[in-house]
Scaffold this motif. Structure first.
Motif, PDB file in Angstrom:
ATOM      1  N   ALA A 183      33.686  53.337  48.433  1.00  0.00           N
ATOM      2  CA  ALA A 183      34.275  52.477  47.929  1.00  0.00           C
ATOM      3  C   ALA A 183      34.386  52.861  46.312  1.00  0.00           C
ATOM      4  O   ALA A 183      33.446  53.186  45.731  1.00  0.00           O
ATOM      5  N   GLU A 184      35.598  52.588  45.637  1.00  0.00           N
ATOM      6  CA  GLU A 184      35.710  52.815  44.362  1.00  0.00           C
ATOM      7  C   GLU A 184      36.285  51.578  43.655  1.00  0.00           C
ATOM      8  O   GLU A 184      37.495  51.096  44.193  1.00  0.00           O
ATOM      9  N   LEU A 185      35.926  51.033  42.513  1.00  0.00           N
ATOM     10  CA  LEU A 185      36.343  49.917  41.850  1.00  0.00           C
ATOM     11  C   LEU A 185      37.460  50.309  41.199  1.00  0.00           C
ATOM     12  O   LEU A 185      37.340  51.140  39.968  1.00  0.00           O
ATOM     13  N   VAL A 186      38.739  49.669  41.298  1.00  0.00           N
ATOM     14  CA  VAL A 186      39.737  50.004  40.498  1.00  0.00           C
ATOM     15  C   VAL A 186      40.510  49.095  39.720  1.00  0.00           C
ATOM     16  O   VAL A 186      41.268  49.330  38.930  1.00  0.00           O
ATOM     17  N   GLU A 187      40.140  47.686  40.116  1.00  0.00           N
ATOM     18  CA  GLU A 187      40.805  46.535  39.037  1.00  0.00           C
ATOM     19  C   GLU A 187      39.543  45.520  39.045  1.00  0.00           C
ATOM     20  O   GLU A 187      39.070  45.124  40.082  1.00  0.00           O
ATOM     21  N   TRP A 213      36.818  56.688  25.605  1.00  0.00           N
ATOM     22  CA  TRP A 213      35.655  56.214  25.792  1.00  0.00           C
ATOM     23  C   TRP A 213      34.453  57.127  26.088  1.00  0.00           C
ATOM     24  O   TRP A 213      34.700  58.290  26.479  1.00  0.00           O
ATOM     25  N   GLU A 214      33.406  56.594  25.658  1.00  0.00           N
ATOM     26  CA  GLU A 214      32.303  57.792  25.923  1.00  0.00           C
ATOM     27  C   GLU A 214      32.036  58.203  27.280  1.00  0.00           C
ATOM     28  O   GLU A 214      31.469  59.244  27.774  1.00  0.00           O
ATOM     29  N   ARG A 215      32.421  57.326  28.229  1.00  0.00           N
ATOM     30  CA  ARG A 215      32.291  57.458  29.729  1.00  0.00           C
ATOM     31  C   ARG A 215      33.921  57.550  30.372  1.00  0.00           C
ATOM     32  O   ARG A 215      34.234  56.273  30.286  1.00  0.00           O
ATOM     33  N   GLU A 216      34.475  58.578  30.655  1.00  0.00           N
ATOM     34  CA  GLU A 216      35.596  58.517  31.372  1.00  0.00           C
ATOM     35  C   GLU A 216      35.848  57.218  32.342  1.00  0.00           C
ATOM     36  O   GLU A 216      35.193  57.238  33.184  1.00  0.00           O
ATOM     37  N   GLY A 217      37.032  56.732  32.282  1.00  0.00           N
ATOM     38  CA  GLY A 217      37.273  55.547  33.208  1.00  0.00           C
ATOM     39  C   GLY A 217      36.654  54.440  32.804  1.00  0.00           C
ATOM     40  O   GLY A 217      36.421  53.295  33.835  1.00  0.00           O
ATOM     41  N   HIS A 218      35.754  54.410  31.731  1.00  0.00           N
ATOM     42  CA  HIS A 218      34.926  53.159  31.560  1.00  0.00           C
ATOM     43  C   HIS A 218      35.922  51.846  31.532  1.00  0.00           C
ATOM     44  O   HIS A 218      35.313  50.786  32.062  1.00  0.00           O
ATOM     45  N   PHE A 219      36.879  51.912  31.007  1.00  0.00           N
ATOM     46  CA  PHE A 219      37.738  50.673  30.891  1.00  0.00           C
ATOM     47  C   PHE A 219      38.932  50.500  31.784  1.00  0.00           C
ATOM     48  O   PHE A 219      39.632  49.536  31.795  1.00  0.00           O
ATOM     49  N   ASP A 220      39.010  51.494  32.818  1.00  0.00           N
ATOM     50  CA  ASP A 220      40.370  51.452  33.469  1.00  0.00           C
ATOM     51  C   ASP A 220      40.361  50.333  34.457  1.00  0.00           C
ATOM     52  O   ASP A 220      41.687  49.891  34.660  1.00  0.00           O
ATOM     53  N   PRO A 221      39.241  49.773  35.148  1.00  0.00           N
ATOM     54  CA  PRO A 221      39.524  48.716  36.144  1.00  0.00           C
ATOM     55  C   PRO A 221      39.856  47.523  35.460  1.00  0.00           C
ATOM     56  O   PRO A 221      40.826  46.871  35.973  1.00  0.00           O
ATOM     57  N   HIS A 222      39.592  47.148  34.057  1.00  0.00           N
ATOM     58  CA  HIS A 222      40.248  46.045  33.324  1.00  0.00           C
ATOM     59  C   HIS A 222      41.610  46.695  32.992  1.00  0.00           C
ATOM     60  O   HIS A 222      42.596  45.801  32.807  1.00  0.00           O
ATOM     61  N   LEU A 223      42.049  47.720  32.478  1.00  0.00           N
ATOM     62  CA  LEU A 223      43.153  48.248  32.086  1.00  0.00           C
ATOM     63  C   LEU A 223      44.197  48.119  33.101  1.00  0.00           C
ATOM     64  O   LEU A 223      45.530  47.605  32.950  1.00  0.00           O
ATOM     65  N   THR A 224      44.036  48.198  34.455  1.00  0.00           N
ATOM     66  CA  THR A 224      44.758  48.351  35.490  1.00  0.00           C
ATOM     67  C   THR A 224      45.394  46.624  35.643  1.00  0.00           C
ATOM     68  O   THR A 224      46.491  46.407  35.986  1.00  0.00           O
ATOM     69  N   TYR A 225      44.307  45.774  35.520  1.00  0.00           N
ATOM     70  CA  TYR A 225      44.731  44.279  35.477  1.00  0.00           C
ATOM     71  C   TYR A 225      45.819  44.079  34.367  1.00  0.00           C
ATOM     72  O   TYR A 225      46.503  43.423  34.416  1.00  0.00           O
ATOM     73  N   ASP A 262      46.726  35.636  44.974  1.00  0.00           N
ATOM     74  CA  ASP A 262      45.872  35.531  45.851  1.00  0.00           C
ATOM     75  C   ASP A 262      44.363  35.364  45.627  1.00  0.00           C
ATOM     76  O   ASP A 262      43.430  35.273  46.348  1.00  0.00           O
ATOM     77  N   ARG A 263      44.228  34.934  44.266  1.00  0.00           N
ATOM     78  CA  ARG A 263      42.955  34.604  43.842  1.00  0.00           C
ATOM     79  C   ARG A 263      41.766  35.691  43.729  1.00  0.00           C
ATOM     80  O   ARG A 263      40.691  35.254  43.313  1.00  0.00           O
ATOM     81  N   ARG A 264      42.116  36.647  44.151  1.00  0.00           N
ATOM     82  CA  ARG A 264      41.097  37.833  44.330  1.00  0.00           C
ATOM     83  C   ARG A 264      40.771  38.414  42.818  1.00  0.00           C
ATOM     84  O   ARG A 264      41.676  38.669  41.985  1.00  0.00           O
ATOM     85  N   LEU A 265      39.524  38.684  42.641  1.00  0.00           N
ATOM     86  CA  LEU A 265      39.296  39.012  41.195  1.00  0.00           C
ATOM     87  C   LEU A 265      38.961  40.711  41.216  1.00  0.00           C
ATOM     88  O   LEU A 265      38.667  41.196  39.977  1.00  0.00           O
ATOM     89  N   VAL A 266      38.451  41.243  42.178  1.00  0.00           N
ATOM     90  CA  VAL A 266      38.228  42.398  42.509  1.00  0.00           C
ATOM     91  C   VAL A 266      38.951  43.226  43.443  1.00  0.00           C
ATOM     92  O   VAL A 266      39.437  42.625  44.485  1.00  0.00           O
ATOM     93  N   ARG A 267      39.261  44.707  43.114  1.00  0.00           N
ATOM     94  CA  ARG A 267      40.004  45.465  44.123  1.00  0.00           C
ATOM     95  C   ARG A 267      39.478  46.703  44.369  1.00  0.00           C
ATOM     96  O   ARG A 267      39.004  47.478  43.091  1.00  0.00           O
TER      97      ARG A 267
END
Length: 997
Positions: free
Chosen positions: A747-751, A827-839, A974-979
């Protein structure tokens, strides 16, 4: 029939409440029914009830405390559906059903306040409900006995109800022991360091045994001492006298030969649970111990026979109701030792047929120690998994017991979370992960750190600052303060004796200890012990100089802290009242001529020689010198003074540092932590142990907060399952990282969606060229700022009685301008902000609509302000922040005051769209907030000044850091907070980079 009105009223209320069962009903009617025959003329008015409560009737108050608390904690009861537990609204619903008047409600609330404590956080996958309230109540012999034992130990009704709730959350997610199909469930329970995890798994064992589990295996530590402590606890609070005696006559000394706990000089046999007779005689079933206090599991023929269960109906399986609830249960408390577990596995292999019918429960205490497989998968042979010895033996137990349920307990969950979920024979908590709430009266990180305190450092006092009350800094420039720490130990011991002599129960004062630790090397331990021993004999605690020193410490420290923190406890009016108690404390600590015990061994023989068994020793009043050997399972009872000063500058394991956590009844105000600190303008991040440990605490609290945030069920389905937890774990200290590099997840956190909640990334670049490029990308937002500062305010709260204000430059940018800037950041770690940016990208109307963002650049107080232009901007306040020890992440960005003000504006806008006078510039319901800080990384004011030349800041030395708070309206339907999405399980890199909001 009673002789007094008070007793009569108590009997009527007792029968009336019992008749109601678990549902509050019209009390006057039930009371009338209860009084009808025996007390036809009893006064059942609310006025009399109110009078007895106001008059302090303890028995009546205790009765109502139990019932009101039970209704407060009830999980989704039919009479209060959709009304959250442990709230004023739930209590009101109960009163409404009881039909009580307002005066009586107020009296009951005064006597039994609503316990507004959080429940456990549960991350679970779908399960079949079976442990219903009715089924639990139908068979509750051992749970009821354990519950009464806790009441005898003076646990509060709220604490018992909380334990009931948390243990039920575990048991209901195990497999129904009566079901036809065999199924294993695996879970993890996360508590706090020294916070009572044993009480929870004792409750789980009691309920599971009542429900039908007939073999309970407790993996209790890696030393005989730790295993024996766990055995004794279960014997005393769950198994009980009658099961231990097994029919032996307590008055016949010959029949008691070899029976545990009988005849010991310090035996507290009377404190062991008494069932009244053997449980099997009382219509329940017995528990047979296959291990004892002194004997771990042994491979004997009788051990095999002891595991053979007799069936009442031989043609039916053991798990059938006809057999299951008539069979005795077996309990083993075994050490995590290769030879012991090998004997158990060998014996189980000899029992043919039955194991497939046997509901079993494996409880793994400190499950991240020894149990986790740490061998490198790259070294595994094709199609074969190599395991460490303990992990392999646990795997064999699970194979042999197809109906076994595995529940791990830990205070440090990361190692367990990173177990490979694709390994069916391992212990990954695939079914549930439960985070226990912080217990009432527990002293943890929040009691030693001013986490998120808004009070300026110069305004902090013993009353409003945890750090000022309990922390005593050790700087190289100010000396080691070891003598002061020893004086504090003697003085706090004297104060305990004083309190015991003035009406405070002395049970918690049985042991009194100090822990000294400044190195991981054994040779250094011996040297430190010799130094302390020498200092002890030269301290002159009976001399005028010694008393003068203690009197000064009492006046400047202990008297003031106790007055502000524990005014309800007895306190001497002067040091002279303490003199005799100082003498007694000195005598106890120095008894035998040896005030110091070195604790750094790792063998059973070593601990046997120490005679440091807190359960079996009447009084332990000593100074313990040790290292990491004390960090696991071994509870230092009565720990009051801790001296922690590393001479090395290595950032190695911090596990040892939590020893001062735990319960300190009657003396929490006396607890002191002397800890090594880096000089105020020093450069060595690893030298400040206090800040390093605070960083670890923040990481774990962030993890717990995330679990709580995503635990809410949406449309009957969990937002998050245990298999999806690993991607949520942000980077933590490298030296405590588990074997995550060896694991692979699917599983990978995307949002991450954060409507109305702060987003604060922390892993900013360290490269100067990258910092310059990032600063350039903020230019549109910097240009939006107005030259006229706005004023923001926070009203008085629990931390301060004053209204606090600050100024800030403000501006407005469109949503598209903000997203454009954020999308370009590195970012110092690639993808660090991506789940937030997707949102955030979807807030253009795709998911929800955000029109604009208010940019706030706070100004610091004039006395500490350094202002400079950044890329031609208006002069901005530069702020100083430090990255956490051993990490690339900053500990925090936004100050508490700034974040509180921004959050208040967001919260206000969510309830009404008009502007909000008095709180700064107006904003609407579709406006978000961004706190923007030009950060200079450093440890001193001079570091900030060094990046400014002629009023202009060097953009390559500036970290443009920020905290975003989207409007509360920026939520999906849908009130979901993570994807999540599926991840290639063949990927080489196992640890999934994740950001921490």
């Amino acid at each position: 029939m009673s002789d007094t009105p008070a007793t009569a009223l108590l009997e009527i209320h007792t029968h009336a409440l019992a008749g109601m069962g678990s549902v509050p009903r019209h009390f006057a009617r039930w009371a009338a029914l209860a009084a009808d025959e025996d007390y036809p003329d009893a006064d059942l008015s609310e006025d009399l009830f109110h009078a007895y409560l106001a008059g302090g009737d303890q028995a009546l108050s205790a009765l109502w405390s139990r019932h009101l608390t039970a209704w407060d904690f009830a999980e989704d009861p039919q009479w209060a559906l959709a009304i959250p537990a442990r709230t004023n609204e739930r209590r009101t619903a109960a009163y409404d059903r009881l039909q009580f008047g307002s005066d009586l409600r107020k009296a009951l609330d005064n006597v039994v306040p609503v316990a507004k404590i959080p429940g456990p956080t549960v991350i679970t996958r779908d399960f079949t409900p079976w442990y219903t309230p009715e089924r639990a109540a139908a068979r509750s012999f051992y749970w009821t006995s354990y519950e009464q034992k806790l009441r005898d130990k003076r646990w509060s009704d709220a604490a018992i109800a909380s334990l009931d709730e948390a243990s039920r959350a575990v048991v209901e997610r195990l497999t129904d022991p009566e079901q036809e199909a065999a199924r294993q469930a695996k879970g993890l329970v996360v508590g706090y360091v020294q916070s009572g995890k044993t009480a929870n798994f004792t409750g789980v064992a009691a309920k599971a045994i009542d429900a039908g589990y007939r073999l309970v295996i407790v993996l209790g530590g890696t030393l005989n001492l730790l295993r024996a402590q766990t055995q004794r606890r279960l014997d005393m609070e769950l198994i009980g006298q009658e099961n231990i005696l097994r029919g032996a006559d307590i008055t016949d000394l010959d029949s008691l030969v070899g029976v545990d706990y009988i005849g010991d000089d310090d035996s507290d046999w009377d404190e062991f649970v008494q069932h009244g007779a053997r449980p099997s005689v009382l219509g329940a079933f017995d528990i047979e111990r296959l291990t004892t206090r002194d004997n771990d599991y042994k491979s004997l023929a009788q051990g095999i026979r002891a595991l053979e269960f007799e069936k009442r109906e031989p043609t039916r399986p053991l798990h059938d109701q006809a057999n299951l609830h008539h069979a005795a249960a077996r309990i083993l408390v075994v050490k995590k030792n290769k030879s012991v577990l090998t004997k158990l596995v060998k014996d189980l292999k000899q029992i043919h047929g039955l194991l497939g019918e046997l509901p079993a429960l494996i409880i793994d205490d400190e499950s991240d120690q020894a149990s986790v497989n740490t061998l490198d998968p790259k070294k595994w042979e094709q199609g074969s998994t190599e395991r460490t010895s303990i992990n392999g033996l646990i795997s064999q137990l699970l194979k042999l017991l197809p109906r076994a349920q595995y529940v791990g307990y830990t205070a440090t969950p990361f190692a367990n979370v990173f177990i490979d979920p694709g390994d069916d024979e391992d212990i990954f908590p695939s079914d549930f992960l439960i985070s226990l709430p912080r217990p009432y009266e527990y002293m943890g990180a929040q009691d030693f750190h001013d986490l998120n305190s808004a009070i300026p450092s110069e305004e902090r006092t013993y009353a409003n600052s945890q750090e000022k009350a309990h922390i005593r800094d050790i700087y190289e420039s100010t000396g080691d303060r070891l003598q002061e720490a020893m004086d504090a130990f003697v003085l706090s011991g004297a104060l305990k004796l004083y309190r015991a002599d003035h009406g405070v129960a002395d049970g918690p004062f049985r042991h009194h200890t100090m822990l000294a630790h400044q190195s991981v090397r054994r040779d250094d331990h011996a040297e430190l012990a010799l130094l302390i021993n020498s200092m002890w004999h030269q301290a002159g605690y009976s001399s005028a100089a010694g008393h003068e020193r203690l009197a000064a410490l009492w006046a400047s420290d202990f008297a003031q802290v106790s007055e502000s923190r524990a005014p309800e406890l007895p306190a001497p009016a002067s040091y002279e009242e303490l003199r005799t108690y100082v003498h007694e404390a000195h005598h106890r600590i120095g008894s035998g001529g040896q005030p110091v015990i070195v604790v750094n061994g790792d063998s059973d023989r070593y601990f046997d020689q120490l005679n440091l068994d807190f359960d079996r020793t009447r009084h332990v009043w000593k100074i313990l010198v040790g290292g990491t050997k004390l960090s696991r399972g071994f509870t230092v009872e009565g720990l009051t003074i801790t001296y922690y000063r590393r001479t090395t500058q290595q950032a190695d394991t911090l596990m040892q540092m939590g020893r001062w956590f735990g319960f300190r009844p009657g003396y929490r105000d006396l607890v002191r932590l002397y800890i090594g600190r880096e000089e105020p303008f020093g450069r060595n991040k690893y030298a400040d142990l206090y800040e390093a440990y605070e960083a670890v605490c923040r990481d774990e609290e962030t993890f717990r907060e995330q679990l709580a945030q995503y635990a809410a069920v949406v449309d009957g389905q969990p937002q998050l399952t245990p298999m999806q937890v690993p991607p949520l774990v942000a980077q933590h200290l490298p030296w405590i990282r588990p074997s995550a590099r060896n694991k692979m997840f699917n599983a990978e956190l995307v949002e991450i969606r954060s409507p109305g909640r702060p987003i604060e990334p922390a892993a900013y670049p360290v490269n100067n060229a990258t910092l310059r490029r990032n600063t350039e990308r903020w230019r549109p937002l910097l240009n939006s700022l107005s030259a006229s500062p706005a004023t923001f305010s926070n009203p008085p709260d629990d931390s301060s009685s004053l209204t606090r204000t600050f100024e800030a430059l403000t501006g407005r940018v469109s949503h598209s301008e903000l997203v454009s800037a954020l999308s370009q950041l590195e970012w110092e770690r690639e993808g660090h902000f991506d789940p937030h940016l997707t949102y955030l990208r979807q807030l253009d109307g795709t998911l929800a609509k955000v029109d604009d963002w208010m940019v706030i650049s706070p100004r610091l107080a004039a006395s500490t302000r350094v202002e400079a232009s950044v890329l031609g901007s208006l002069p901005l306040s530069l702020v100083r922040r430090s990255r956490q020890a051993g990490k690339i992440s900053f500990g925090r960005i936004a100050s508490v005051e700034h974040r509180t003000a921004a959050q208040r504006l967001i919260d206000s806008a969510s309830s009404s769209s008009p502007t909000h006078p008095g709180h700064g510039p107006g904003m609407g319901a579709t406006t978000g907030m961004i706190l923007l800080y030009p950060v200079v990384e450093g440890d001193s004011h001079s570091d900030v000044q060094a990046v400014v030349r002629s009023g202009v800041a060097d953009p390559s030395k500036i970290v443009m850091a920020f905290t975003l708070i989207p409007p509360a309206s920026a939520a999906s339907s849908d009130r979901r907070l993570v994807r999540f999405r599926a991840k290639n399980s063949r990927a080489d890199e196992a640890t999934i980079p994740a950001s921490s909001p």
